[in-house]
Design an enzyme around this catalytic site. Structure first.
Site, mmCIF file in Angstrom:
data_model
loop_
_atom_site.group_PDB
_atom_site.id
_atom_site.type_symbol
_atom_site.label_atom_id
_atom_site.label_comp_id
_atom_site.label_asym_id
_atom_site.label_seq_id
_atom_site.Cartn_x
_atom_site.Cartn_y
_atom_site.Cartn_z
ATOM 1 N N GLN A 132 -59.114 30.835 13.653
ATOM 2 C CA GLN A 132 -59.955 31.585 12.730
ATOM 3 C C GLN A 132 -61.030 30.744 12.079
ATOM 4 O O GLN A 132 -61.989 31.271 11.507
ATOM 5 C CB GLN A 132 -59.091 32.247 11.656
ATOM 6 C CG GLN A 132 -58.379 31.276 10.732
ATOM 7 C CD GLN A 132 -57.406 31.979 9.806
ATOM 8 O OE1 GLN A 132 -56.355 32.422 10.236
ATOM 9 N NE2 GLN A 132 -57.777 32.081 8.531
ATOM 10 N N HIS A 276 -50.447 35.365 3.783
ATOM 11 C CA HIS A 276 -50.948 34.989 5.102
ATOM 12 C C HIS A 276 -50.362 35.936 6.139
ATOM 13 O O HIS A 276 -49.192 36.308 6.060
ATOM 14 C CB HIS A 276 -50.556 33.547 5.415
ATOM 15 C CG HIS A 276 -51.153 33.001 6.681
ATOM 16 N ND1 HIS A 276 -52.488 33.098 6.982
ATOM 17 C CD2 HIS A 276 -50.584 32.352 7.732
ATOM 18 C CE1 HIS A 276 -52.726 32.524 8.157
ATOM 19 N NE2 HIS A 276 -51.585 32.063 8.624
ATOM 20 N N ASN A 300 -49.622 31.853 14.963
ATOM 21 C CA ASN A 300 -50.589 31.685 13.888
ATOM 22 C C ASN A 300 -52.005 31.762 14.460
ATOM 23 O O ASN A 300 -52.198 31.850 15.678
ATOM 24 C CB ASN A 300 -50.352 30.347 13.183
ATOM 25 C CG ASN A 300 -50.935 30.297 11.789
ATOM 26 O OD1 ASN A 300 -51.485 31.285 11.291
ATOM 27 N ND2 ASN A 300 -50.838 29.152 11.141
#
Length: 333
Positions: A132, A276, A300
């Site tokens: 990201q 998160h 993740n």
């Protein structure tokens, strides 16, 4: 004896003004920059070098403590070594508020056959790990991943979906672009929007821009999305029955940002503080089956240099560790 948990430094400190650099670290600094293809302006380099040096000092301190038996983990530098704690928090921010409006809550099913271990990656449900960068779009990566799994289940085609589409176009549904968002609101956008584009036609830019969604390029539609009851049994049943699930967890700890491998351990991890979003893709255990330490496997969005090639193991059946079962949702296509 508790197995050693390997951790990697993501970031540890910030200096308000760049101090004089430790010139004895010049060679190490240059090698680190080459390893991760880092380039800075002259002024930026001073600030980044200061953060990086603080991380180096912490690594040495933790390594010394480990050698003295004062801790049970090791540390190492990775590509996030020049980021401050605040910068990492911005990457991971997600609101913990969950409202059920048009989402439907499912009930746990007691008749589900649960295998001893499961990894949806081996079944073709999971796209490669993405990064990201400096955009706090973890919520969008988790939602895209959950839809990708269901699209594969339905069509047999594994298509990376457009995270940028979600970042740019879902603000009216309550998300905040690169400043965080709720997975619930993102699912609501895709459902009401009537579709989502693929990464190939709407690539990721790591910043929020003008919405450029085009209906004719949509590759998937979401009929509805379901909210899993807040317990690990229900989460297990949903994961086994449906596939990868978008979940919210408490990741606001240095140990999370430094994680390198093994089953995660953070004494201060909270069950009711989701900050998160990640994708739950499986579960298993380490050691002998009867005595092994059980874990959940999450994907993740910090790139494959973080954790175990982009993945983390979180304790399973440990009283909803880090809130793994508190904010879990998946779509129906």
């Amino acid at each position: 004896m508790t197995p050693t948990v390997l951790l990697a430094i993501l970031c540890l400190g910030v200096a308000s003004a760049a101090p004089t650099p430790d010139y004895s670290l010049d060679a190490e600094w240059e090698a680190w920059k080459r390893s991760y293809d880092k380039t800075y302006s002259q002024e930026e380099e001073k600030q980044k070098r200061a953060v990086w040096e603080e991380n180096v000092k912490m690594i040495k301190l933790l390594s010394m403590e480990n050698g003295l038996g004062m801790s049970n983990f090791t540390v190492e530098m990775n590509e996030f070594g020049d980021l401050t704690g605040e910068e990492m928090r911005k990457m991971m921010t997600e609101s913990s508020v969950l409202t059920l409006r048009n989402g439907k809550r499912i009930q746990k099913r007691g008749d589900v056959k649960v295998p001893k271990a499961l990894d949806w990656r081996t079944e073709g449900y999971v796209t490669p790990v993405r990064r990201q960068q400096g955009c706090g779009a973890c919520w969008a990566f988790a939602v895209a991943g959950a839809i990708e799994g269901q699209l594969f289940k339905k069509t047999g085609k594994l298509i990376p979906l457009s995270v940028q589409n979600l970042v740019d176009c879902s603000r009216s549904f309550g998300t905040n672009g690169c400043n965080g968002g709720r997975i619930y609101n993102a699912f609501q956008y895709v459902k009401n929007n009537g579709g989502l584009e693929a990464e190939a036609t709407y690539p990721y830019e790591a910043k929020e821009g003008r919405c450029r969604y085009r209906p004719e390029r949509s590759v998937v539609k979401v009929i509805r999305f379901l909210v899993v009851p807040r317990n690990e049994e229900a989460l297990m049943n949903a994961l086994v029955t449906h596939g990868p699930i978008a979940v919210g967890i408490d990741a606001a700890h240095e140990s999370f940002r430094r994680y390198k491998g093994g089953i995660y351990h953070e004494p201060n991890c909270k069950r009711d503080s989701s900050n998160h979003s990640v994708l739950l893709v499986g579960y298993g255990y380490e050691g002998k089956e009867s005595e092994g330490r059980k874990y959940w496997l999450i994907k993740n969005s910090h790139g494959d240099n973080w954790g175990e090639n982009g993945y983390m193991k979180i304790p399973r059946d440990q009283n909803n560790y880090c809130g793994i079962a508190s904010y879990a949702m998946y779509p129906i296509l």
